[in-house]
Design a protein around this motif. Sequence first.
Motif, short mmCIF file in Angstrom:
data_model
loop_
_atom_site.label_atom_id
_atom_site.label_comp_id
_atom_site.label_asym_id
_atom_site.label_seq_id
_atom_site.Cartn_x
_atom_site.Cartn_y
_atom_site.Cartn_z
N PRO A 92 0.81 -1.22 0.00
CA PRO A 92 0.00 0.00 0.00
C PRO A 92 0.84 1.28 0.00
CG PRO A 92 -0.01 -1.00 2.17
CD PRO A 92 0.72 -1.94 1.26
N THR A 93 2.08 1.16 0.41
CA THR A 93 2.97 2.31 0.44
C THR A 93 4.24 1.97 -0.34
OG1 THR A 93 3.98 1.56 2.50
CG2 THR A 93 2.12 3.10 2.70
N LEU A 94 5.13 2.92 -0.46
CA LEU A 94 6.38 2.69 -1.19
C LEU A 94 7.31 1.85 -0.33
CD1 LEU A 94 7.00 6.19 -2.77
CD2 LEU A 94 6.11 4.15 -3.86
N GLU A 95 7.45 0.59 -0.69
CA GLU A 95 8.34 -0.30 0.06
C GLU A 95 8.80 -1.44 -0.84
OE1 GLU A 95 5.59 -0.96 3.30
OE2 GLU A 95 5.02 -2.89 2.48
N ILE A 96 9.94 -1.96 -0.47
CA ILE A 96 10.54 -3.10 -1.18
C ILE A 96 10.66 -4.25 -0.18
CG2 ILE A 96 12.62 -3.96 -2.34
CD1 ILE A 96 11.22 -1.95 -4.06
N ARG A 97 10.16 -5.41 -0.58
CA ARG A 97 10.29 -6.61 0.24
C ARG A 97 11.69 -7.19 0.09
NH1 ARG A 97 7.91 -10.04 -2.77
NH2 ARG A 97 8.08 -11.78 -1.35
N THR A 98 12.11 -7.96 1.05
CA THR A 98 13.40 -8.64 0.97
C THR A 98 13.46 -9.52 -0.26
OG1 THR A 98 13.50 -8.62 3.39
CG2 THR A 98 15.00 -10.10 2.26
N GLU A 99 12.38 -10.19 -0.60
CA GLU A 99 12.32 -11.10 -1.75
C GLU A 99 11.64 -10.44 -2.96
OE1 GLU A 99 13.68 -14.20 -1.62
OE2 GLU A 99 14.33 -13.71 0.41
N HIS A 100 11.67 -9.14 -3.05
CA HIS A 100 10.95 -8.41 -4.10
C HIS A 100 11.49 -8.77 -5.49
CE1 HIS A 100 8.12 -4.94 -4.32
NE2 HIS A 100 8.53 -4.96 -5.58
N LYS A 101 10.56 -8.92 -6.42
CA LYS A 101 10.93 -9.21 -7.81
C LYS A 101 10.31 -8.15 -8.70
CE LYS A 101 11.10 -14.22 -7.34
NZ LYS A 101 10.76 -14.44 -5.96
N LEU A 102 10.96 -7.84 -9.80
CA LEU A 102 10.41 -6.94 -10.80
C LEU A 102 9.46 -7.76 -11.67
CD1 LEU A 102 10.29 -4.21 -12.21
CD2 LEU A 102 12.27 -4.91 -13.57
N ILE A 103 8.20 -7.40 -11.65
CA ILE A 103 7.19 -8.11 -12.43
C ILE A 103 7.03 -7.41 -13.79
CG2 ILE A 103 4.78 -8.87 -12.50
CD1 ILE A 103 6.49 -10.14 -10.23
N LEU A 150 13.99 2.24 -9.87
CA LEU A 150 15.30 2.45 -10.51
C LEU A 150 16.43 2.21 -9.52
CD1 LEU A 150 14.48 5.62 -12.62
CD2 LEU A 150 15.26 3.41 -13.53
N ASP A 151 16.26 2.68 -8.28
CA ASP A 151 17.28 2.47 -7.25
C ASP A 151 17.44 0.99 -6.92
OD1 ASP A 151 17.54 5.23 -7.17
OD2 ASP A 151 16.43 5.47 -5.29
N THR A 152 16.35 0.24 -6.99
CA THR A 152 16.37 -1.18 -6.62
C THR A 152 16.79 -2.07 -7.78
OG1 THR A 152 14.60 -0.77 -5.03
CG2 THR A 152 14.99 -3.07 -5.66
N PHE A 153 16.24 -1.82 -8.97
CA PHE A 153 16.45 -2.73 -10.09
C PHE A 153 17.34 -2.16 -11.19
CE2 PHE A 153 12.38 -4.11 -8.21
CZ PHE A 153 12.73 -5.41 -7.90
N GLY A 154 17.71 -0.89 -11.11
CA GLY A 154 18.68 -0.27 -12.02
C GLY A 154 18.36 -0.42 -13.49
N ASP A 155 19.34 -0.95 -14.24
CA ASP A 155 19.21 -1.07 -15.70
C ASP A 155 18.05 -1.97 -16.12
OD1 ASP A 155 21.26 0.69 -16.18
OD2 ASP A 155 22.79 -0.89 -16.35
N GLU A 156 17.75 -2.97 -15.32
CA GLU A 156 16.63 -3.86 -15.63
C GLU A 156 15.33 -3.05 -15.69
OE1 GLU A 156 14.56 -8.00 -13.98
OE2 GLU A 156 16.03 -6.97 -12.72
N TYR A 157 15.17 -2.12 -14.76
CA TYR A 157 13.97 -1.29 -14.76
C TYR A 157 14.02 -0.26 -15.90
CZ TYR A 157 9.78 0.99 -13.06
OH TYR A 157 8.50 1.49 -12.98
N ARG A 158 15.19 0.28 -16.18
CA ARG A 158 15.32 1.23 -17.30
C ARG A 158 14.90 0.58 -18.62
NH1 ARG A 158 19.53 2.37 -14.18
NH2 ARG A 158 19.63 4.48 -13.33
#
Length: 192
Positions: free
Chosen positions: A103-114, A170-178
Motif C-alpha cells: 500500500p505504500t512505497l516499500e521493497i520486500r526482501t524477496e521483491h521481484k520486478l514483475i 530504478l534504485d532497486t532494479f537499475g538497468d533492468e527497470y530502465r
Amino acid sequence: MNVFKFVFWAAIIAEMVIRAPISKQQRKETKSEQRVSTQEKVMLGLLFLGMFFLPLFYSATNWLDFANYSLPVWAGWLGVLLMGLALLVFWRSHKDLGLNWSPTLEIRTEHKLITSGIFGYIRHPMYASQWIWVIAQPLLLQNWIAGFANLLVFIFFYAMRVRAEEQMMLDTFGDEYREYMKKTGAVFPKGR
C-alpha cells in the motif's frame, strides 16, 4: 440513480475482496526498504476521504444533496461499464503482482520486478485502474462533492507517487527497470 450508487458500493466491496488476501500475506513479509513520507500519508488519507468517506456520507445522508446534478441514464450505465473495467484491471494487477504489491512505497526482501501479464504492457496498471475509477465515480455518484473529490485528490497523488515509485524501482532494479521503462507505458500501453 440508486442502482448506480449500489454499483459504486459493490465495486468498493469488490476491491476489498480482491486486495484482502494479498494484504494479509503482505503484512507478514520482511521489508528491506520503506519510503513513506508524511506527504504520502496525508495524500492516502485524502484518497480515503474522496473514495470512501464522502461517497458514504453522500449515500447515507441527504446533507450533500445541494450539490447533486443529473446526467442522462446512459452516462450512469457508462459509469457501470467503466467501473467494471477498473475492477478488471485492479484484479489483474493484484493477480500479477502478488506479494510484490504494497500500500505504500516499500521493497520486500524477496521483491521481484514483475514484467509479465498486464505488467508486460503498462508499468502502473493499478494506477490505470484508479484513473478509470475516478472517471466512473462522478458518473455513478452524481454529486459535485462525492463524485469529484476522489478525482481531484488522485491527480495530485498520482503526480507525487509515480515519480517516487519509479525512482525507488530504478534504485532497486537499475538497468533492468530502465529497459522495462523503454518497453512499456506508464498507464497506457506503448505503441510497439
